[in-house]
Design a protein around this motif. Structure first.
Motif, PDB file in Angstrom:
ATOM      1  N   ASN A 244       1.197  -1.101  -0.339  1.00 51.26           N
ATOM      2  CA  ASN A 244      -0.023  -0.083  -0.346  1.00 51.26           C
ATOM      3  C   ASN A 244       1.000   1.363   0.080  1.00 51.26           C
ATOM      4  N   GLY A 245       2.211   1.088  -0.413  1.00 48.38           N
ATOM      5  CA  GLY A 245       3.263   2.215   0.102  1.00 48.38           C
ATOM      6  C   GLY A 245       3.188   2.893   1.145  1.00 48.38           C
ATOM      7  N   GLY A 246       2.840   2.010   2.431  1.00 46.25           N
ATOM      8  CA  GLY A 246       3.568   2.149   3.559  1.00 46.25           C
ATOM      9  C   GLY A 246       5.380   2.040   3.941  1.00 46.25           C
ATOM     10  N   ARG A 247       5.856   2.824   4.745  1.00 40.50           N
ATOM     11  CA  ARG A 247       6.800   3.026   5.387  1.00 40.50           C
ATOM     12  C   ARG A 247       6.914   1.787   6.488  1.00 40.50           C
ATOM     13  N   VAL A 248       8.047   0.573   6.406  1.00 41.43           N
ATOM     14  CA  VAL A 248       8.348   0.093   7.741  1.00 41.43           C
ATOM     15  C   VAL A 248       9.598   0.347   9.048  1.00 41.43           C
ATOM     16  N   ILE A 249       8.960   1.085   9.767  1.00 45.60           N
ATOM     17  CA  ILE A 249      10.104   1.552  10.323  1.00 45.60           C
ATOM     18  C   ILE A 249      10.502   0.819  11.596  1.00 45.60           C
ATOM     19  N   ALA A 250      11.207   0.076  12.196  1.00 45.82           N
ATOM     20  CA  ALA A 250      12.109  -0.457  12.800  1.00 45.82           C
ATOM     21  C   ALA A 250      12.326   0.423  14.267  1.00 45.82           C
ATOM     22  N   VAL A 251      11.390  -0.005  15.171  1.00 47.12           N
ATOM     23  CA  VAL A 251      12.457   0.116  16.404  1.00 47.12           C
ATOM     24  C   VAL A 251      13.433  -0.517  16.765  1.00 47.12           C
ATOM     25  N   GLY A 252      14.415  -0.071  17.070  1.00 44.79           N
ATOM     26  CA  GLY A 252      15.356  -0.636  17.535  1.00 44.79           C
ATOM     27  C   GLY A 252      16.436  -1.518  16.287  1.00 44.79           C
ATOM     28  N   THR A 253      17.572  -2.029  16.767  1.00 46.12           N
ATOM     29  CA  THR A 253      18.971  -3.188  16.281  1.00 46.12           C
ATOM     30  C   THR A 253      18.510  -3.964  16.528  1.00 46.12           C
ATOM     31  N   THR A 254      17.787  -4.842  17.390  1.00 43.58           N
ATOM     32  CA  THR A 254      17.647  -5.951  17.285  1.00 43.58           C
ATOM     33  C   THR A 254      15.997  -6.586  16.349  1.00 43.58           C
ATOM     34  N   THR A 255      15.454  -5.575  16.072  1.00 40.45           N
ATOM     35  CA  THR A 255      13.860  -5.724  15.608  1.00 40.45           C
ATOM     36  C   THR A 255      15.411  -5.817  13.905  1.00 40.45           C
ATOM     37  N   THR A 256      15.756  -4.654  13.852  1.00 40.16           N
ATOM     38  CA  THR A 256      16.320  -4.736  12.095  1.00 40.16           C
ATOM     39  C   THR A 256      16.482  -6.099  11.701  1.00 40.16           C
ATOM     40  N   ARG A 257      17.436  -6.932  12.527  1.00 38.32           N
ATOM     41  CA  ARG A 257      18.716  -7.432  12.872  1.00 38.32           C
ATOM     42  C   ARG A 257      16.994  -8.807  12.073  1.00 38.32           C
ATOM     43  N   THR A 258      16.695  -8.907  12.980  1.00 40.74           N
ATOM     44  CA  THR A 258      15.288 -10.149  13.096  1.00 40.74           C
ATOM     45  C   THR A 258      14.838  -9.548  11.246  1.00 40.74           C
ATOM     46  N   LEU A 259      14.174  -8.539  10.821  1.00 42.41           N
ATOM     47  CA  LEU A 259      13.788  -8.360  10.188  1.00 42.41           C
ATOM     48  C   LEU A 259      14.566  -8.582   8.597  1.00 42.41           C
ATOM     49  N   GLU A 260      15.916  -8.442   8.689  1.00 42.68           N
ATOM     50  CA  GLU A 260      17.136  -8.175   7.625  1.00 42.68           C
ATOM     51  C   GLU A 260      17.872  -9.623   7.769  1.00 42.68           C
ATOM     52  N   SER A 261      17.628 -10.326   8.378  1.00 44.73           N
ATOM     53  CA  SER A 261      18.287 -11.783   8.613  1.00 44.73           C
ATOM     54  C   SER A 261      17.223 -12.253   8.060  1.00 44.73           C
ATOM     55  N   VAL A 262      15.600 -12.253   8.369  1.00 47.65           N
ATOM     56  CA  VAL A 262      14.931 -13.750   6.952  1.00 47.65           C
ATOM     57  C   VAL A 262      15.015 -13.210   5.762  1.00 47.65           C
ATOM     58  N   ALA A 263      14.815 -12.231   6.423  1.00 44.28           N
ATOM     59  CA  ALA A 263      15.204 -11.782   4.330  1.00 44.28           C
ATOM     60  C   ALA A 263      16.377 -11.599   3.547  1.00 44.28           C
ATOM     61  N   ARG A 264      16.930 -12.178   4.374  1.00 43.79           N
ATOM     62  CA  ARG A 264      18.360 -12.571   3.840  1.00 43.79           C
ATOM     63  C   ARG A 264      18.366 -14.235   3.624  1.00 43.79           C
ATOM     64  N   ASP A 265      17.637 -14.472   4.152  1.00 39.26           N
ATOM     65  CA  ASP A 265      17.957 -16.240   4.046  1.00 39.26           C
ATOM     66  C   ASP A 265      16.997 -16.839   3.516  1.00 39.26           C
ATOM     67  N   PHE A 266      15.516 -15.696   3.242  1.00 38.89           N
ATOM     68  CA  PHE A 266      14.330 -16.229   2.241  1.00 38.89           C
ATOM     69  C   PHE A 266      14.339 -15.836   0.966  1.00 38.89           C
ATOM     70  N   GLY A 267      14.530 -14.404   0.737  1.00 41.73           N
ATOM     71  CA  GLY A 267      14.738 -13.931  -0.758  1.00 41.73           C
ATOM     72  C   GLY A 267      13.560 -12.828  -0.133  1.00 41.73           C
ATOM     73  N   LYS A 268      13.130 -13.134   0.831  1.00 43.37           N
ATOM     74  CA  LYS A 268      11.259 -12.428   1.068  1.00 43.37           C
ATOM     75  C   LYS A 268      10.670 -12.959   2.507  1.00 43.37           C
ATOM     76  N   LEU A 269      10.547 -12.432   3.564  1.00 48.53           N
ATOM     77  CA  LEU A 269       9.685 -12.442   4.187  1.00 48.53           C
ATOM     78  C   LEU A 269       9.172 -13.566   4.682  1.00 48.53           C
ATOM     79  N   VAL A 270       9.496 -14.598   5.795  1.00 43.99           N
ATOM     80  CA  VAL A 270       8.272 -15.469   6.263  1.00 43.99           C
ATOM     81  C   VAL A 270       8.280 -16.144   7.745  1.00 43.99           C
ATOM     82  N   ALA A 271       7.039 -16.348   8.233  1.00 41.96           N
ATOM     83  CA  ALA A 271       7.195 -16.862   9.074  1.00 41.96           C
ATOM     84  C   ALA A 271       8.623 -17.679   9.835  1.00 41.96           C
ATOM     85  N   CYS A 272       9.290 -17.946  10.587  1.00 44.97           N
ATOM     86  CA  CYS A 272       9.754 -19.016  11.414  1.00 44.97           C
ATOM     87  C   CYS A 272      10.362 -18.919  12.701  1.00 44.97           C
ATOM     88  N   ASP A 273      10.973 -19.297  13.178  1.00 47.90           N
ATOM     89  CA  ASP A 273      11.100 -19.742  14.785  1.00 47.90           C
ATOM     90  C   ASP A 273      12.692 -20.546  14.791  1.00 47.90           C
TER      91      ASP A 273
END
Length: 340
Positions: A244-273
């Motif tokens: 919808n054209g909104g911005r995703v704003i991470a609160v903190g470096t830990t949030t950043t590392r979580t999201l970017e780690s998943v995107a790096r590993d899977f090429g997109k965001l997927v639910a994971c543990d």
């Protein structure tokens, strides 16, 4: 790049020793990613920089009262334990001081409600201790544990909840995801009312927080692994925001590392543990983030390297110099930056 590239001079008196009485009274340096322009505001001004359709993603991990003191059964000598990570059931990885008193097989009493036995030694001198208690270990820790404040904080914390975010829930961190400490319940309600979404990840902050970068070549640094959970609900919220054209704003470096780690590993965001050991430093192409809220970090730390990757190296170091000049409060109980 070199570790020394991320050094800045910080007068000791700028290291915040106590939290402000009101969380969102903290100052907020607003940094433009493209322009490098800086403005000086307060956290209660946050709403001015958000738009309906934006999404704030926060780390909701709750800090364990992870600093406990045990007495050796054979000598009665006191030893400090800092719980880092639950390995299995009642087996924990810990930092111990002094380590020489915690050899394999040694037993300790903790305020008569819990005891433990050292079962192993980690690669970097950490100790694996198995606890025994008639109570749930988290209940016991609430009674005997102290908040694991960083060593640069010398003042006693009067209220344990001030080292927790107001939205903290699953217990597991050895340090607070400090960017979130500025939010109040009232501010979160106002943000939601203006049409900004709120979503959560859980990353339990662990050993990496306490380990400095030792190698001069930053590419030689190895990050420690930390456990995270990314839910389908949060994945859907992020994808919908982007669509919808909104911005995703991470609160903190830990949030950043979580999201970017998943995107790096899977090429997109997927639910994971799973676990992540992602180390973000310049240059790095961000796959998820459009904005970042973060505190001011220690010189030469992996965290200032991550911020430099997002905001640009020169922009970041110039902003830090400006923050020192303007006498911002630094580190865990200090002020923050918003990078857009």
């Amino acid at each position: 790049m070199k570790k020394s590239d991320f050094f800045y001079d910080l007068p000791e008196e700028l290291i915040a020793q106590t939290p402000l009485e009101k969380r969102d009274d903290s100052r907020m340096l607003v940094l433009g990613r493209e322009t490098g322009e800086v403005s000086h505001e307060h956290f209660f001004d946050l709403k001015k920089h958000l738009k309906p359709g934006d999404l704030l993603v926060m780390n909701n991990s709750r800090v364990i009262p992870a600093r406990i003191y045990g007495k050796r059964l054979d000598t009665g000598s006191s030893v400090e334990f800092l719980l880092l990570k639950q390995v299995e059931n009642n087996l924990w990885e810990t930092l111990v001081k002094p380590g020489k008193k915690a050899k394999v097989g040694k037993e300790f009493n903790f305020s008569d409600i819990m005891k433990g036995t050292i079962e192993g030694i980690g690669e970097e001198g950490t100790r694996y201790i198995r606890f025994e208690s008639d109570e749930n270990i988290y209940t016991a820790l609430d009674k005997i544990g102290q908040m694991p404040l960083p060593p640069y904080i010398k003042e006693t914390l009067k209220d344990k909840e001030r080292y927790q975010t107001v939205y903290s829930d699953p217990v597991g961190s050895a340090a607070a995801p400090t960017a979130g400490l500025h939010f109040t319940d009232e501010l979160l309600r106002e943000i939601k009312d203006m049409g900004v979404g709120i979503a959560y990840v859980t990353l339990h902050v662990g050993l990496g927080t306490f380990r400095p970068v030792k190698e001069e070549e930053i590419t030689d640094h190895i990050m420690h692994s930390e456990h995270f959970v990314l839910t389908q609900e949060t994945v859907d919220a992020i994808n919908e925001t982007k669509k919808n054209g909104g911005r995703v704003i991470a609160v903190g470096t830990t949030t950043t590392r979580t999201l970017e780690s998943v995107a790096r590993d899977f090429g997109k965001l997927v639910a994971c543990d799973k676990n992540t050991d992602i180390f973000i430093y310049p240059p790095y192409e961000f796959k998820v983030l459009d904005g970042l809220i973060t505190n001011f970090h220690l010189p030469e730390s992996t965290l200032i390297m991550l911020v430099s990757a997002f905001a640009g190296y020169n922009n970041t170091m110039n902003a830090y110099k400006e923050a020192v000049k303007e006498k911002y409060r630094f580190f865990s109980f200090g002020d923050c930056m918003m990078i857009l």
